[in-house]
Design an enzyme around this catalytic site. Structure first.
Site, mmCIF file in Angstrom:
data_model
loop_
_atom_site.group_PDB
_atom_site.id
_atom_site.type_symbol
_atom_site.label_atom_id
_atom_site.label_comp_id
_atom_site.label_asym_id
_atom_site.label_seq_id
_atom_site.Cartn_x
_atom_site.Cartn_y
_atom_site.Cartn_z
ATOM 1 N N SER A 124 3.899 10.275 5.821
ATOM 2 C CA SER A 124 4.665 9.293 5.057
ATOM 3 C C SER A 124 5.502 10.014 3.990
ATOM 4 O O SER A 124 6.692 9.737 3.812
ATOM 5 C CB SER A 124 3.705 8.284 4.418
ATOM 6 O OG SER A 124 4.409 7.324 3.691
ATOM 7 N N LYS A 136 1.842 7.528 -1.577
ATOM 8 C CA LYS A 136 1.929 7.194 -0.148
ATOM 9 C C LYS A 136 0.614 6.699 0.449
ATOM 10 O O LYS A 136 0.359 6.836 1.646
ATOM 11 C CB LYS A 136 2.462 8.401 0.672
ATOM 12 C CG LYS A 136 3.823 8.834 0.256
ATOM 13 C CD LYS A 136 4.840 7.750 0.538
ATOM 14 C CE LYS A 136 6.035 7.836 -0.371
ATOM 15 N NZ LYS A 136 6.810 6.595 -0.364
ATOM 16 N N HIS A 180 -0.398 6.981 -10.495
ATOM 17 C CA HIS A 180 -0.734 8.076 -9.575
ATOM 18 C C HIS A 180 -1.524 9.167 -10.312
ATOM 19 O O HIS A 180 -1.719 10.250 -9.769
ATOM 20 C CB HIS A 180 0.543 8.724 -9.027
ATOM 21 C CG HIS A 180 1.320 7.888 -8.047
ATOM 22 N ND1 HIS A 180 0.736 7.155 -7.044
ATOM 23 C CD2 HIS A 180 2.661 7.735 -7.893
ATOM 24 C CE1 HIS A 180 1.692 6.565 -6.326
ATOM 25 N NE2 HIS A 180 2.857 6.887 -6.824
HETATM 26 S S1 PPS Z 1 4.614 5.335 -3.215
HETATM 27 O O1 PPS Z 1 5.910 6.063 -3.074
HETATM 28 O O2 PPS Z 1 3.532 6.217 -3.652
HETATM 29 O O3 PPS Z 1 4.742 4.136 -4.049
HETATM 30 O O4 PPS Z 1 4.285 4.884 -1.718
HETATM 31 P P1 PPS Z 1 3.112 3.869 -1.297
HETATM 32 O O5 PPS Z 1 3.568 2.498 -1.499
HETATM 33 O O6 PPS Z 1 1.832 4.308 -1.902
HETATM 34 O O7 PPS Z 1 3.006 4.177 0.261
HETATM 35 C C1 PPS Z 1 4.029 3.863 1.167
HETATM 36 C C2 PPS Z 1 3.366 3.686 2.513
HETATM 37 O O8 PPS Z 1 2.652 2.435 2.533
HETATM 38 C C3 PPS Z 1 3.132 1.663 3.635
HETATM 39 N N1 PPS Z 1 3.021 0.220 3.366
HETATM 40 C C4 PPS Z 1 2.372 -0.622 4.178
HETATM 41 N N2 PPS Z 1 1.657 -0.399 5.297
HETATM 42 C C5 PPS Z 1 1.131 -1.480 5.928
HETATM 43 N N3 PPS Z 1 1.274 -2.750 5.499
HETATM 44 C C6 PPS Z 1 1.976 -3.024 4.367
HETATM 45 N N4 PPS Z 1 2.120 -4.285 3.975
HETATM 46 C C7 PPS Z 1 2.556 -1.925 3.658
HETATM 47 N N5 PPS Z 1 3.296 -1.810 2.524
HETATM 48 C C8 PPS Z 1 3.568 -0.505 2.369
HETATM 49 C C9 PPS Z 1 4.573 2.125 3.780
HETATM 50 O O9 PPS Z 1 5.137 1.716 4.991
HETATM 51 C C10 PPS Z 1 4.381 3.637 3.656
HETATM 52 O O10 PPS Z 1 3.711 4.202 4.784
HETATM 53 P P2 PPS Z 1 4.465 4.804 6.057
HETATM 54 O O11 PPS Z 1 3.389 5.480 6.851
HETATM 55 O O12 PPS Z 1 5.494 5.758 5.566
HETATM 56 O O13 PPS Z 1 5.039 3.630 6.785
#
Ligand code: PPS
Length: 290
Positions: free
Chosen positions: A130, A45, A100
């Site tokens: 998240s 996340k 991870h």
């Molecule tokens: S995972 O399950 O570990 O693969 O998740 P991960 O991709 O690491 O994290 C998901 C969060 O990243 C946000 N996200 C983004 N934020 C801003 N801009 C872009 N382009 C973007 N892409 C992914 C996603 O919305 C999750 O955060 P939250 O706070 O839940 O929205």
């Protein structure tokens, strides 16, 4: 569903059984890393999916074909997940992966190779929010209970990939020298083009201004949300219930303020600060830690 039906334990870390098995972890341990591989490492996340969008564009001179036709989990696969066995032979060098895993669990070939690492971290307060929402939509994770209950699990490391503090500490002060680049989710939110330029320079790649602009725009939250190859809409409803919450949920800095009471904030700060004591990792709760 009981925890032991959903998760397996790997060196004390909780991993979801839907994507990890004894075989996938054996495959991870014997993985043959190549010198021109790039691995994005994150605590869950913290920006994994975002980097699965950015990296293929930077590594292929701004060619959009991969990000528009291949799901993120196949174009930049997780080193430790089941899926990699299906796709690894189809990847063309230079290859990009995500992981991870903490530093000390990386496979031997990672340490003997010259593969580069981009470590992305995020304010743990936004990470927990998240993750809390993700647990509500993902049927392969346990019911997180109340936010307060989930915070107890998070702080004790009884969550996917263990404690946030252990993860960030493990990737700090490594022996990797200039093989590792540290970036934060908050820096990406603030200045995506600037971070992309830093990544390009780290990878020894160039991109003209116009392509860089197109890449940055494509990787903004609002456009990534529309990309079915990256927004997890291909995952069936019984595995991820998109009516409860979107995988690409809010994509902002500071949503934690909608979840933390002053009491929860004091508790969270006390534990995290105590566990980071003696390290050079600083946390700015409103923005990035670096
Ligand atoms: S995972 O399950 O570990 O693969 O998740 P991960 O991709 O690491 O994290 C998901 C969060 O990243 C946000 N996200 C983004 N934020 C801003 N801009 C872009 N382009 C973007 N892409 C992914 C996603 O919305 C999750 O955060 P939250 O706070 O839940 O929205």
């Amino acid at each position: 569903m009981a925890s032991n039906e959903l998760y397996l334990f790997y060196h004390g870390l909780l991993l979801p059984k839907i994507s990890h098995t004894g075989d996938s972890l054996k495959c991870f341990e014997s993985f043959q890393m190549q010198d021109d591989d790039v691995v994005v490492v994150t605590y869950p996340k913290s920006g994994t999916t975002w980097m699965q969008e950015i990296l293929p564009l930077l590594m292929n001179g701004g060619d959009f074909s991969k990000v528009l036709t291949i799901p993120n989990w196949d174009r930049v696969p997780w080193l430790e997940e089941l899926r990699i066995a299906e796709v690894v032979d189809k990847l063309t060098p230079p290859r990009a992966f995500v992981s991870h895993m903490p530093y000390h669990l990386m496979p031997p070939s990672f340490f003997s190779s010259k593969a580069k690492v981009i470590y992305v971290s995020r304010n743990p307060k936004d990470v927990i929010v998240s993750s809390f929402n993700f647990h509500q939509m993902a049927s392969f994770l346990h019911d997180p209970g109340t936010f307060e209950e989930f915070m107890d699990s998070f702080l004790s490391g009884n969550v996917l990939f263990g404690k946030w503090t252990d993860h960030v500490k493990s990737w700090r002060n490594t022996d990797l020298g200039d093989r590792i680049l540290y970036i934060t989710y908050e820096e990406m939110i603030k200045d995506l083009s600037g971070v992309i330029e830093r990544i390009l320079s780290f990878l020894g790649k160039n991109m003209n201004k116009e392509t860089l602009k197109r890449v940055s725009e494509h990787c903004e939250f609002k456009s990534m949300k529309q990309n079915n190859m990256s927004n997890y809409s291909l995952v069936p409803q019984d595995i991820m219930d998109h009516t409860k919450c979107r995988f690409l949920r809010k994509g902002i800095v500071g949503d934690w303020k909608n979840y933390f009471t002053p009491e929860l904030e004091s508790k969270f700060n006390a534990v995290i600060f105590e566990e980071l004591k003696g390290t050079d990792i600083t946390v700015s709760w409103d923005g990035a830690h670096n």
